[in-house]
Design a protein around this motif. Structure first.
Motif, PDB file in Angstrom:
ATOM      1  N   SER A 114       5.330  -9.259  -5.935  1.00  0.00           N
ATOM      2  CA  SER A 114       5.529  -9.865  -7.249  1.00  0.00           C
ATOM      3  C   SER A 114       6.375  -8.939  -8.118  1.00  0.00           C
ATOM      4  CB  SER A 114       4.182 -10.124  -7.910  1.00  0.00           C
ATOM      5  OG  SER A 114       3.533  -8.902  -8.154  1.00  0.00           O
ATOM      6  N   LYS A 115       6.702  -9.430  -9.279  1.00  0.00           N
ATOM      7  CA  LYS A 115       7.508  -8.638 -10.202  1.00  0.00           C
ATOM      8  C   LYS A 115       6.629  -7.938 -11.234  1.00  0.00           C
ATOM      9  CE  LYS A 115      11.551 -11.462  -9.632  1.00  0.00           C
ATOM     10  NZ  LYS A 115      12.575 -12.273 -10.234  1.00  0.00           N
ATOM     11  N   MET A 116       5.419  -7.597 -10.825  1.00  0.00           N
ATOM     12  CA  MET A 116       4.486  -6.895 -11.702  1.00  0.00           C
ATOM     13  C   MET A 116       4.665  -5.390 -11.540  1.00  0.00           C
ATOM     14  SD  MET A 116       2.577  -9.091 -13.347  1.00  0.00           S
ATOM     15  CE  MET A 116       1.065  -8.303 -13.774  1.00  0.00           C
ATOM     16  N   TYR A 117       4.425  -4.671 -12.618  1.00  0.00           N
ATOM     17  CA  TYR A 117       4.420  -3.213 -12.591  1.00  0.00           C
ATOM     18  C   TYR A 117       2.978  -2.749 -12.727  1.00  0.00           C
ATOM     19  CZ  TYR A 117       9.392  -3.729 -13.551  1.00  0.00           C
ATOM     20  OH  TYR A 117      10.705  -4.080 -13.487  1.00  0.00           O
ATOM     21  N   ARG A 118       2.628  -1.712 -11.987  1.00  0.00           N
ATOM     22  CA  ARG A 118       1.268  -1.182 -12.026  1.00  0.00           C
ATOM     23  C   ARG A 118       1.361   0.331 -12.203  1.00  0.00           C
ATOM     24  NH1 ARG A 118      -2.746  -1.401  -6.938  1.00  0.00           N
ATOM     25  NH2 ARG A 118      -0.983  -0.321  -6.079  1.00  0.00           N
ATOM     26  N   VAL A 119       0.652   0.856 -13.214  1.00  0.00           N
ATOM     27  CA  VAL A 119       0.602   2.300 -13.450  1.00  0.00           C
ATOM     28  C   VAL A 119      -0.856   2.708 -13.575  1.00  0.00           C
ATOM     29  CG1 VAL A 119       2.881   2.514 -14.507  1.00  0.00           C
ATOM     30  CG2 VAL A 119       0.936   1.983 -15.929  1.00  0.00           C
ATOM     31  N   ARG A 120      -1.102   3.983 -13.256  1.00  0.00           N
ATOM     32  CA  ARG A 120      -2.462   4.529 -13.335  1.00  0.00           C
ATOM     33  C   ARG A 120      -2.453   5.888 -14.018  1.00  0.00           C
ATOM     34  NH1 ARG A 120      -4.896   3.443  -7.297  1.00  0.00           N
ATOM     35  NH2 ARG A 120      -5.039   1.190  -7.501  1.00  0.00           N
ATOM     36  N   ILE A 121      -3.562   6.164 -14.689  1.00  0.00           N
ATOM     37  CA  ILE A 121      -3.833   7.474 -15.279  1.00  0.00           C
ATOM     38  C   ILE A 121      -5.152   7.940 -14.678  1.00  0.00           C
ATOM     39  CG2 ILE A 121      -4.399   8.712 -17.393  1.00  0.00           C
ATOM     40  CD1 ILE A 121      -2.917   6.598 -18.935  1.00  0.00           C
ATOM     41  N   TYR A 122      -5.212   9.180 -14.271  1.00  0.00           N
ATOM     42  CA  TYR A 122      -6.453   9.739 -13.738  1.00  0.00           C
ATOM     43  C   TYR A 122      -6.956  10.826 -14.679  1.00  0.00           C
ATOM     44  CZ  TYR A 122      -5.242   7.304  -9.455  1.00  0.00           C
ATOM     45  OH  TYR A 122      -4.940   6.339  -8.549  1.00  0.00           O
ATOM     46  N   SER A 123      -8.016  10.522 -15.430  1.00  0.00           N
ATOM     47  CA  SER A 123      -8.606  11.497 -16.349  1.00  0.00           C
ATOM     48  C   SER A 123     -10.010  11.042 -16.734  1.00  0.00           C
ATOM     49  CB  SER A 123      -7.757  11.644 -17.604  1.00  0.00           C
ATOM     50  OG  SER A 123      -8.412  12.458 -18.538  1.00  0.00           O
ATOM     51  N   LYS A 124     -10.977  11.887 -16.472  1.00  0.00           N
ATOM     52  CA  LYS A 124     -12.359  11.586 -16.842  1.00  0.00           C
ATOM     53  C   LYS A 124     -12.516  11.602 -18.363  1.00  0.00           C
ATOM     54  CE  LYS A 124     -17.038  13.114 -15.782  1.00  0.00           C
ATOM     55  NZ  LYS A 124     -17.838  14.084 -15.031  1.00  0.00           N
ATOM     56  N   LEU A 125     -11.798  12.497 -19.030  1.00  0.00           N
ATOM     57  CA  LEU A 125     -11.897  12.603 -20.488  1.00  0.00           C
ATOM     58  C   LEU A 125     -11.408  11.335 -21.176  1.00  0.00           C
ATOM     59  CD1 LEU A 125     -10.566  16.239 -20.921  1.00  0.00           C
ATOM     60  CD2 LEU A 125     -12.926  15.480 -21.057  1.00  0.00           C
ATOM     61  N   VAL A 126     -10.289  10.796 -20.704  1.00  0.00           N
ATOM     62  CA  VAL A 126      -9.734   9.581 -21.313  1.00  0.00           C
ATOM     63  C   VAL A 126     -10.653   8.391 -21.043  1.00  0.00           C
ATOM     64  CG1 VAL A 126      -7.751   8.029 -21.358  1.00  0.00           C
ATOM     65  CG2 VAL A 126      -7.387  10.474 -21.163  1.00  0.00           C
ATOM     66  N   CYS A 127     -11.200   8.306 -19.835  1.00  0.00           N
ATOM     67  CA  CYS A 127     -12.127   7.212 -19.505  1.00  0.00           C
ATOM     68  C   CYS A 127     -13.361   7.260 -20.400  1.00  0.00           C
ATOM     69  CB  CYS A 127     -12.538   7.286 -18.042  1.00  0.00           C
ATOM     70  SG  CYS A 127     -11.225   6.894 -16.903  1.00  0.00           S
ATOM     71  N   ASN A 128     -13.913   8.437 -20.596  1.00  0.00           N
ATOM     72  CA  ASN A 128     -15.092   8.570 -21.458  1.00  0.00           C
ATOM     73  C   ASN A 128     -14.769   8.215 -22.910  1.00  0.00           C
ATOM     74  OD1 ASN A 128     -16.636   9.360 -19.291  1.00  0.00           O
ATOM     75  ND2 ASN A 128     -16.415  11.535 -19.696  1.00  0.00           N
ATOM     76  N   LEU A 129     -13.589   8.623 -23.380  1.00  0.00           N
ATOM     77  CA  LEU A 129     -13.181   8.314 -24.750  1.00  0.00           C
ATOM     78  C   LEU A 129     -13.037   6.807 -24.940  1.00  0.00           C
ATOM     79  CD1 LEU A 129     -12.124   9.328 -27.542  1.00  0.00           C
ATOM     80  CD2 LEU A 129      -9.851   9.210 -26.540  1.00  0.00           C
TER      81      LEU A 129
END
Length: 172
Positions: A114-129
């Motif tokens: 598909s023409k979708m874009y997918r990005v990820r961030i890996y951070s426990k601090l950001v997830c908790n925030l």
């Protein structure tokens, strides 16, 4: 968390982003202060208690939270945030905000079919925030209401949040 009538323009809610211990001799940071001596310099009585970095719930963070609420989710299996969209400009805005707010670069995973874009961030601090602000963990298949802390924020924060919801997919 102030009631709406007491909140004025410029009064942003503050959240603890990261708590750490810092050596007073060599300035080395550690997440836990249980050790009797510093791992960097080996001196005893190396810290004076925890140091906390606070982050304001301003327009940029409200826009980031709304993007995650509309087209992204906090992954259940790992401490990461995944964001999908078919607009390249919105992916670039998400990448710039994650670098500006948290100092984290995004990992891009192109979709082949598909023409979708997918990005990820890996951070426990950001997830908790984000969970403290009101973003649920896991894939969202239910209707999500406006987080209470956003509703009690100044009008410019609410406007940035609503703009990101409209830019995302428009569903809240």
């Amino acid at each position: 968390m102030l009631p709406r009538r007491q909140c004025d323009i410029g009064n942003y809610a503050k959240y603890p982003y990261h708590t750490f211990y810092q050596c007073v001799y060599c300035e080395r940071r550690a997440d836990a202060g249980n050790r009797k001596q510093c791992r960097g310099c080996g001196k005893y009585q190396w810290h004076r208690g925890p140091t906390t970095i606070w982050i304001d719930l301003d327009e940029d963070l409200a826009y980031f939270v709304a993007l995650v609420l509309s087209d992204g989710h906090i992954m259940k299996s790992s401490h990461g945030i995944e964001f999908f969209n078919n607009d390249r400009k919105l992916i670039d805005v998400f990448s710039k905000l994650s670098l500006q707010l948290f100092g984290i670069k995004v990992h891009e995973y192109p979709e082949r079919r598909s023409k979708m874009y997918r990005v990820r961030i890996y951070s426990k601090l950001v997830c908790n925030l984000l969970q403290k602000i009101g973003v649920p963990r896991g894939n969202k298949s239910k209707i999500i209401s406006l987080p209470k802390i956003i509703a009690k924020s100044p009008l410019n924060v609410i406007a940035a949040f609503m703009a990101a919801i409209i830019d995302g997919d428009g569903n809240l």
